[in-house]
Design a protein around this motif. Structure first.
Motif, mmCIF file in Angstrom:
data_model
loop_
_atom_site.group_PDB
_atom_site.id
_atom_site.type_symbol
_atom_site.label_atom_id
_atom_site.label_comp_id
_atom_site.label_asym_id
_atom_site.label_seq_id
_atom_site.Cartn_x
_atom_site.Cartn_y
_atom_site.Cartn_z
ATOM 1 N N LEU A 12 4.320 5.831 3.228
ATOM 2 C CA LEU A 12 2.856 5.917 3.173
ATOM 3 C C LEU A 12 2.430 7.370 2.935
ATOM 4 C CD1 LEU A 12 0.142 4.427 3.501
ATOM 5 C CD2 LEU A 12 0.243 5.020 5.935
ATOM 6 N N LYS A 13 1.453 7.525 2.067
ATOM 7 C CA LYS A 13 0.948 8.858 1.758
ATOM 8 C C LYS A 13 -0.567 8.896 1.979
ATOM 9 C CE LYS A 13 4.537 9.967 -1.593
ATOM 10 N NZ LYS A 13 5.438 9.008 -1.038
ATOM 11 N N VAL A 14 -1.062 10.088 2.269
ATOM 12 C CA VAL A 14 -2.494 10.285 2.489
ATOM 13 C C VAL A 14 -3.002 11.318 1.488
ATOM 14 C CG1 VAL A 14 -4.278 11.064 4.109
ATOM 15 C CG2 VAL A 14 -2.317 9.729 4.941
ATOM 16 N N GLY A 15 -4.049 10.937 0.763
ATOM 17 C CA GLY A 15 -4.699 11.833 -0.178
ATOM 18 C C GLY A 15 -6.107 12.154 0.287
ATOM 19 N N VAL A 16 -6.434 13.441 0.308
ATOM 20 C CA VAL A 16 -7.773 13.884 0.704
ATOM 21 C C VAL A 16 -8.410 14.517 -0.522
ATOM 22 C CG1 VAL A 16 -9.129 15.273 2.302
ATOM 23 C CG2 VAL A 16 -6.912 14.353 3.041
ATOM 24 N N LEU A 17 -9.512 13.942 -0.969
ATOM 25 C CA LEU A 17 -10.226 14.447 -2.142
ATOM 26 C C LEU A 17 -11.633 14.845 -1.714
ATOM 27 C CD1 LEU A 17 -8.448 11.684 -3.563
ATOM 28 C CD2 LEU A 17 -8.688 13.594 -5.150
ATOM 29 N N PHE A 18 -11.791 16.127 -1.432
ATOM 30 C CA PHE A 18 -13.075 16.635 -0.955
ATOM 31 C C PHE A 18 -14.103 16.643 -2.078
ATOM 32 C CE2 PHE A 18 -9.989 18.870 1.848
ATOM 33 C CZ PHE A 18 -10.389 18.322 3.043
ATOM 34 N N LEU A 55 0.832 -1.202 0.000
ATOM 35 C CA LEU A 55 0.000 0.000 0.000
ATOM 36 C C LEU A 55 0.867 1.253 0.000
ATOM 37 C CD1 LEU A 55 -2.847 1.303 0.222
ATOM 38 C CD2 LEU A 55 -2.531 1.256 2.710
ATOM 39 N N GLU A 56 0.520 2.196 -0.866
ATOM 40 C CA GLU A 56 1.238 3.466 -0.952
ATOM 41 C C GLU A 56 0.387 4.653 -0.526
ATOM 42 O OE1 GLU A 56 2.774 3.803 -4.934
ATOM 43 O OE2 GLU A 56 3.968 1.958 -4.734
ATOM 44 N N TRP A 57 -0.911 4.622 -0.866
ATOM 45 C CA TRP A 57 -1.784 5.759 -0.605
ATOM 46 C C TRP A 57 -3.043 5.335 0.163
ATOM 47 C CZ3 TRP A 57 -1.242 10.926 -1.743
ATOM 48 C CH2 TRP A 57 -0.172 11.277 -2.567
ATOM 49 N N VAL A 58 -3.389 6.109 1.170
ATOM 50 C CA VAL A 58 -4.688 6.039 1.843
ATOM 51 C C VAL A 58 -5.472 7.219 1.297
ATOM 52 C CG1 VAL A 58 -5.902 6.304 4.033
ATOM 53 C CG2 VAL A 58 -3.814 4.931 3.926
ATOM 54 N N LEU A 59 -6.643 6.948 0.721
ATOM 55 C CA LEU A 59 -7.473 7.979 0.120
ATOM 56 C C LEU A 59 -8.758 8.151 0.921
ATOM 57 C CD1 LEU A 59 -7.168 6.849 -3.610
ATOM 58 C CD2 LEU A 59 -5.789 8.575 -2.404
#
Length: 183
Positions: free
Chosen positions: A72-78, A43-47
């Motif tokens: 690990l990266k976190v992406g927030v897509l509102f 896993l690379e991204w938590v969306l």
């Protein structure tokens, strides 16, 4: 799985209104255990879409895990521009903290809220750009996440899309595991 969409119950659906609520430690433990399994499998991204509850808690857990798993990266897509603007001060601050720590922040609609279609489009976008989902959700106890759950089921009819559920039974097992056996 490189990109994992995490969602589920809103905080009010679980009667969690404060950051020190004892229920939250069990919820975050289950989220952490699942995220670690996924990280160790690539896993690379938590969306997330930024909803209060499971999504914000997952982001907080992911931020903590970055100490041990800096990749690990976190992406927030509102779902829309000015998302969370009408929330109370405490919740707006929480959202700002998540935005400040996220590796990527964007809106699926650059317009302020206009219709529920923006919320559905956001879920569709996150499903399209993820390899699987993790939901804090129990199908026996429907709530707002039932719409996303149904969308995932429809997607699974057409393609392979793994879904892991953290159910109330999962949470109960976590409670038993974390209790001191001597008491």
């Amino acid at each position: 799985m490189k990109n994992l969409y995490v969602s589920g119950y809103r905080s009010y659906e679980l009667s969690v209104f404060k950051p020190n609520d004892p229920k939250l430690s069990f919820i975050k433990k289950c989220l952490k255990d699942s995220l670690i399994r996924h990280i160790e499998n690539g896993l690379e991204w938590v969306l997330i879409g930024g909803q209060l509850g499971a999504e914000i808690w997952a982001a907080e857990v992911a931020f903590d895990l970055k100490e041990e798993y800096p990749e690990l990266k976190v992406g927030v897509l509102f779902p829309f521009y000015k998302y969370g603007e009408k929330w109370n001060e405490t919740n707006r601050q929480l959202l700002e903290q998540v935005k400040a720590q996220a590796d990527f922040v964007e809106y699926t609609s650059h317009r302020p809220y206009q219709s529920p279609r923006q919320l559905k489009a956001n879920k569709e976008f996150l499903l399209k750009h993820s390899d699987g989902a993790l939901m804090l959700y129990d199908p026996e106890f429907e709530g707002k996440p039932k719409y996303l759950y149904r969308m995932i089921q429809e997607k699974q009819e057409k393609a392979t899309y793994p879904l892991e559920l953290i159910t109330f039974e999962t949470l109960q097992e976590s409670v038993y595991e974390q209790q001191d056996p001597f008491f």
